[in-house]
Design a protein around this motif. Sequence first.
Motif: not given
Length: 321
Positions: A106-109, A154-155, A159-162, A215-218
């Motif tokens: 997982i790698e989140n942005k 975020v990796a 990445a799981y925790e966030i 402004q943000y996107l998760v």
Amino acid sequence: MQCRTELADTAHTGCAFGGHGLMVNGYDPVIRALAQGLDIHLNHRVTKIIQRYNKVIVCVEDGASFVADAAIVTVPLGVLKANIIKFEPELPKEKLSAIADLGVGIENKIALKFDTVFWPDVEVIGRVAPTSNACGYFLNLNKATGNPVLVCMVAGRFAYEIEKLSDEESVNFVMSQLRNMLPQATDPFRFQTVWWVDDGSMAPDVFLGSLLQVQYLVSRWGSDPNSLGSYSCDLVGKPADLYERFCAPVGSLFFAGEAACIDHSGSVHGAYSSGIAAAEDCRRRLSAQLGISAGLFQVGKAAMREEMTAEAMVPFQISRL
């Protein structure tokens, strides 16, 4: 550095392979070009795939079903691992073991758009810290797009925790990390009072409300039911033939996607090339099964290519930052 290419050229240009590249205009131009002339059914979540009497029956949530001579399964590896889609008959043991033994990363942005650029003109802003949660880096999209945007990558376990946090909590955390590196970073939830009058000018006549500074996107690829992960990966101690077993056909079912690409797993061009390979394999097998000349399939493919409009073949930009 930016380069311009077309879908037809991606197998022959250095822009398509090699290091990381950023799609300057996003993937929408690619998706629209590939979808040209296709009958695509959106919002049809597959629940079961049945092979029976040399046919494939694909069942979806609303009770509808689609019948075909063959099917190419391209759902993410995480969805297959979760056993969300049932197969009848059950997939063979070698296929199931390949699905189980391949890892999913997982790698989140967290994308942040500011009013102005306050960071240095570099490609990446990173930070090394005593704990893994405090480490990370921000990708500077201003260099590629001209917009005041930073993307926190975020990796790992973080990445799981966030994904357990709300969007606001996630943004607050990464902003705290950004402020540790750049004290001039804006507080994302510091409100600004705005006044508005009829002539459009800013003046203290009518109170309109408050505006966020950022402004943000998760993203939440790990918990998104349509992905359940970001990419496939190797796990320590697992057999070396996992990718070969994963992409092997099962009867009239063919498998594609980044996890089915032996040479470029975990990448977009790996997913694309595996889809081309699976479609070609499907074409050959159907031509033999149905007794139809393979040339007829090629003629149809060539005709489809010729009918593609200029809009479908519009060049897209890849930035190396």
